[in-house]
Write a protein that holds these residues in place. Structure first.
Motif, short mmCIF file in Angstrom:
data_model
loop_
_atom_site.label_atom_id
_atom_site.label_comp_id
_atom_site.label_asym_id
_atom_site.label_seq_id
_atom_site.Cartn_x
_atom_site.Cartn_y
_atom_site.Cartn_z
N MET A 58 -6.99 -2.26 0.63
CA MET A 58 -6.55 -3.65 0.44
C MET A 58 -6.02 -3.83 -0.99
N HIS A 59 -6.79 -3.32 -1.96
CA HIS A 59 -6.39 -3.42 -3.36
C HIS A 59 -5.09 -2.66 -3.62
N PHE A 60 -5.01 -1.44 -3.12
CA PHE A 60 -3.87 -0.60 -3.46
C PHE A 60 -2.59 -1.07 -2.77
N VAL A 61 -2.70 -1.51 -1.50
CA VAL A 61 -1.52 -2.04 -0.81
C VAL A 61 -1.05 -3.31 -1.50
N GLY A 62 -2.03 -4.10 -2.00
CA GLY A 62 -1.68 -5.30 -2.75
C GLY A 62 -0.92 -4.95 -4.03
N MET A 63 -1.33 -3.85 -4.68
CA MET A 63 -0.61 -3.42 -5.89
C MET A 63 0.79 -2.94 -5.53
N LEU A 64 0.88 -2.25 -4.37
CA LEU A 64 2.20 -1.77 -3.96
C LEU A 64 3.12 -2.92 -3.58
N ALA A 65 2.51 -4.08 -3.20
CA ALA A 65 3.31 -5.26 -2.89
C ALA A 65 3.85 -5.93 -4.16
N PHE A 66 3.29 -5.57 -5.35
CA PHE A 66 3.66 -6.17 -6.64
C PHE A 66 4.90 -5.46 -7.17
N ASN A 67 5.93 -6.22 -7.52
CA ASN A 67 7.19 -5.65 -8.00
C ASN A 67 7.52 -6.19 -9.39
N LEU A 68 7.95 -5.29 -10.28
CA LEU A 68 8.47 -5.63 -11.61
C LEU A 68 9.90 -5.13 -11.70
N PRO A 69 10.68 -5.67 -12.62
CA PRO A 69 12.09 -5.24 -12.75
C PRO A 69 12.21 -3.91 -13.47
N ILE A 70 11.20 -3.07 -13.34
CA ILE A 70 11.21 -1.72 -13.93
C ILE A 70 10.64 -0.77 -12.92
N THR A 79 -6.11 6.76 -9.99
CA THR A 79 -6.15 6.12 -8.66
C THR A 79 -7.35 6.60 -7.85
N VAL A 80 -7.62 7.93 -7.91
CA VAL A 80 -8.80 8.48 -7.21
C VAL A 80 -10.08 7.91 -7.79
N ALA A 81 -10.10 7.70 -9.14
CA ALA A 81 -11.29 7.12 -9.77
C ALA A 81 -11.55 5.72 -9.23
N SER A 82 -10.49 4.93 -9.04
CA SER A 82 -10.68 3.59 -8.48
C SER A 82 -11.21 3.67 -7.04
N LEU A 83 -10.76 4.68 -6.28
CA LEU A 83 -11.26 4.87 -4.91
C LEU A 83 -12.75 5.20 -4.90
N LEU A 84 -13.18 6.03 -5.86
CA LEU A 84 -14.60 6.38 -5.93
C LEU A 84 -15.46 5.16 -6.24
N LEU A 85 -14.93 4.27 -7.09
CA LEU A 85 -15.65 3.04 -7.37
C LEU A 85 -15.82 2.19 -6.09
N ALA A 86 -14.77 2.19 -5.26
CA ALA A 86 -14.87 1.46 -3.99
C ALA A 86 -15.93 2.07 -3.08
N ILE A 118 -16.52 -3.53 -7.70
CA ILE A 118 -15.24 -3.91 -7.06
C ILE A 118 -14.22 -4.35 -8.10
N ALA A 119 -14.69 -5.14 -9.07
CA ALA A 119 -13.78 -5.53 -10.14
C ALA A 119 -13.33 -4.31 -10.92
N GLY A 120 -14.28 -3.39 -11.16
CA GLY A 120 -13.92 -2.16 -11.87
C GLY A 120 -12.90 -1.36 -11.10
N THR A 124 -9.42 -0.54 -12.79
CA THR A 124 -9.13 0.89 -12.94
C THR A 124 -7.84 1.24 -12.22
N GLY A 125 -7.67 0.65 -11.02
CA GLY A 125 -6.42 0.89 -10.28
C GLY A 125 -5.21 0.35 -11.03
N MET A 126 -5.38 -0.79 -11.71
CA MET A 126 -4.27 -1.33 -12.50
C MET A 126 -3.92 -0.40 -13.66
N SER A 127 -4.95 0.21 -14.24
CA SER A 127 -4.69 1.09 -15.39
C SER A 127 -3.98 2.36 -14.98
N ALA A 128 -3.99 2.68 -13.65
CA ALA A 128 -3.30 3.87 -13.17
C ALA A 128 -1.80 3.76 -13.35
N MET A 129 -1.28 2.54 -13.66
CA MET A 129 0.17 2.38 -13.87
C MET A 129 0.60 2.93 -15.23
#
Length: 688
Positions: A58-70, A79-86, A118-120, A124-129
């Protein structure tokens, strides 16, 4: 700040995954709570993986839905670290709700830890960018997202704990809760995304080397949905297997209970069987010895049951036994036991101690069973013989009590059906004699020990002779000439009366044919039928065979049936007698006047003779009651066009009085005693 947009389709997909993940979480809690032993660990591990992957997806698909002009990308390790937290958050939540209780302090601590995980996962998933410069977060919105995560985790834990049951309403409740929690968990992500600010000139350092979000969205959705579908399918399969196992366990428990019941109860009457009787009797003996007390054992045997079985079949016999058991059970006092120990044998254990009270109880049982039974449309009458043994006089242990009560029961039968006897030591000698007779009776026919004596019958008042009555005797090699009353009851009880009766028929026909060949063609032969023989299905064929074998006219054979036998079941008697009459033989109603006959039924019987019982002839004199009875019988016979035969004629006065009353045929010691065939002709000639 860089402007951003969302892909509406992926947003909807992330919300759908959130709802599905919530439902999976609720379903897993039910499975884990109901699991036992080592299966709990496997359900916990599998559930954590499925639910964790759903939350992360849910979190990752939501991130993939997010678009920037870059260009954007994601660092695989982060990304795997964020999955382990889940996974960790899901495992913690499932472990908490599988406990027997969920107190408020544990709920609060669990909500905080799970919410932070969950917040972590989100941040953490955001920091994967790997944004340069780093992502700037609005403190208020970021704090709000963490707070929502903690509150949502607490609500999810509480709902999951409450929805662990398996009621018919649980599917609806879980679905409703999943919809709410899916929206709440999705809000954690989108509030957190709203907190993120990307300065002008920001660059994603893994845009070229990281995973491409285009195909990553598809793979993530497919894998997540597949894992969740597998988890739910396994859960559904396990529920069905568990239901089948539970049904099987219930069936096995029911079968075991039934087997245990059958081991201690008679399958037909549902009464205790011999095994339970022995256990109860052993307990009674032990308690009576300890308390110096007394109790009573009664052995009950039905009289005439075999005749019912032979006449109507075993199905009617079984129904009769059930009805008998019901009547006996209705007479029981508290703490009394009635058990079925054989075909038509029952044993009753009573706390009664006084012989007078026991006798009164036995009479009540006899009276209850002697009342007519209506079985499958048939009126059936039977009686019962009861043997009684009182502990300790009637036996010092259970074996002696059973044996001695059985002895007393046989003595009661010998005295006549429908009675009771208390055990006495002298009965043992009598029983041994009865058993010896029964044993020797099996081979008496083969050894040629059965013989017939013939008593002549004369036309009133003094002749000529019209034939004879065949009377069975046993020429025992040791006991001498035995009258029928000594062995016929034993033959009836053992069933030997059927082959013996067939022999009597055959030998009587053979002898009558021999007399016919000597010129006495007007003579007839009377043969008595026992109740057992009368009810036997092969009787008619045995009669035909005997007549055919010796070439004897059927009208010369007279079959005598007692009044009580004929009236026991009138419909059945009518059927048998009509079949016999169709062969051409004659029918005599023997011992007439000693039983109870309805004129309505008597006129339907296809009889040709009425035979007056010797008891009325014995005290015959002018003006006596017996004279009135005989006069009535003769009048009845005349009205029904029946011949009247009087037996037991021993005086000339009786001879003349019976002739004057209108009897057609006389027989008795005055006119001729029963003799063997070789002496019969001389005896008849001398009497005439």
């Amino acid at each position: 700040m860089l402007p951003h947009t969302y892909n509406p389709l992926l947003v909807v997909c992330s919300l759908f995954v959130a709802v599905l993940a919530a439902y999976t979480a609720f379903d897993m809690t039910g499975r884990i709570a109901g699991a036992k032993d080592r299966t709990t660990q496997w359900w916990l591990l599998g559930g954590a993986c499925a639910v964790g992957l759903g939350i992360w997806s849910m979190h990752f698909v939501g991130m993939l839905a997010f678009n920037l002009p870059i260009p954007l990308g994601y660092d695989p390790l982060t990304t795997v670290a964020s999955l382990l937290l889940a996974f960790a958050a899901s495992a913690l939540g499932l472990w908490l709700v599988r406990q027997d209780v969920l107190p408020i302090p544990r709920l609060i601590v669990g909500a905080v830890m799970m919410g932070l995980a969950i917040a972590g996962m989100h941040y953490t998933g955001m920091s994967a960018m790997r944004m340069r410069p780093a992502i700037d977060y609005d403190p208020t919105l970021a704090t709000m997202s963490v707070t929502i995560a903690i509150i949502a985790s607490g609500a999810a834990l509480w709902l999951a704990f409450r929805l662990r049951g398996r009621t018919s309403m649980m599917l609806f409740r879980r679905s409703s809760a999943s919809l709410v929690m899916g929206v709440v968990f999705a809000s954690i992500h989108y509030v957190g995304m709203a907190a993120a600010r990307f300065p002008i000139g920001s660059v994603c350092s893994v845009a070229e080397n990281g995973a491409n979000h285009g195909w990553l969205a598809v793979v993530t959705m497919v894998v997540t949905l597949a894992v969740i579908a597998i988890a739910l399918t396994i859960s559904l399969f396990d529920i069905r297997m568990e239901a089948q196992t539970a049904a099987l366990a219930t069936s096995l428990a029911t079968a075991n209970d039934r087997l245990a019941h059958l081991a201690l109860h008679d399958s037909l009457t549902e009464l205790p069987n011999r095994m339970q009787l022995e256990n109860r009797l052993e307990e009674l003996v032990r308690n009576a010895i300890h308390a110096d007390d007394r109790f009573t054992l009664m052995f009950l045997d039905l009289d005439g049951f075999k005749a019912v079985n032979d006449a109507f079949g075993h199905r009617v016999g079984d129904e009769l036994l059930i009805d008998v058991a019901t009547r006996i059970r209705a007479r029981l006092r508290p703490h009394e036991t009635i058990a079925r120990v054989g075909g038509d044998e029952f044993v009753l254990l009573s706390s009664l101690k006084d012989a007078a009270a026991v006798a009164e109880f036995a009479e009540a049982l006899i009276g209850a069973i002697q009342k007519p039974f209506l079985v499958d449309g048939h009126d059936v009458e039977i009686s019962v013989s009861i043997g009684i043994a009182i502990f300790p006089d009637g036996g010092a242990n259970q074996e002696e009590l059973l044996r001695n009560a059985d002895l007393a029961m046989y003595h009661a039968k010998a005295l006549g059906s429908g009675g009771y006897c208390f055990f006495e030591t002298s009965m043992e000698t009598h029983l041994y004699e009865q058993m010896q007779i029964a044993h020797e009776l099996h081979s008496a026919l083969q050894r040629g020990e059965m013989i017939l004596h013939y008593q002549p019958k004369f036309r009133a008042p003094s002749g000529p002779s019209v034939g004879a009555e065949a009377l069975l005797r046993w020429d025992h090699p040791v006991r001498g000439l035995m009258p029928p009353e000594r062995f016929i009851p034993i033959a009836e009880k053992t069933g030997l009366i059927v082959p013996i009766g067939a022999w009597v028929l055959d030998e009587s026909c053979r002898q009558l044919k021999a007399w016919h060949d000597l010129g006495h063609t007007d003579w007839s032969m009377a043969v008595n039928l026992s109740p057992i023989q009368f009810a036997h299905e092969g009787l008619t064929q045995a009669v035909r065979d005997a007549l055919h074998r010796h070439g004897l006219p059927a009208k010369c054979l007279i079959l005598e049936v007692t009044e009580s036998t004929a009236m026991r079941d009138v419909d059945f008697s009518l059927m048998v007698l009509r079949k016999l009459r169709r062969t051409g033989v004659q029918i005599a109603i023997d011992d007439f006047g000693t039983g109870y006959s309805s004129l309505l039924y008597l006129k339907r019987l296809p009889a040709t003779e009425l035979k007056i019982d010797r008891g009325f002839v014995r005290d015959l004199a002018d003006g006596t009651e017996d004279a009135a009875i005989i006069s009535s019988i003769v009048a009845l016979g005349r009205a029904l066009n029946l011949r009247i035969v009087a037996e037991g004629v021993e005086t000339a006065a009786q001879q003349m009085y019976l002739t004057r009353l209108g009897c057609d045929t006389l027989q008795g010691f005055l006119l001729g005693r029963p003799v063997i065939a070789d002496a019969f002709l001389a005896a008849v000639i001398s009497s005439e």
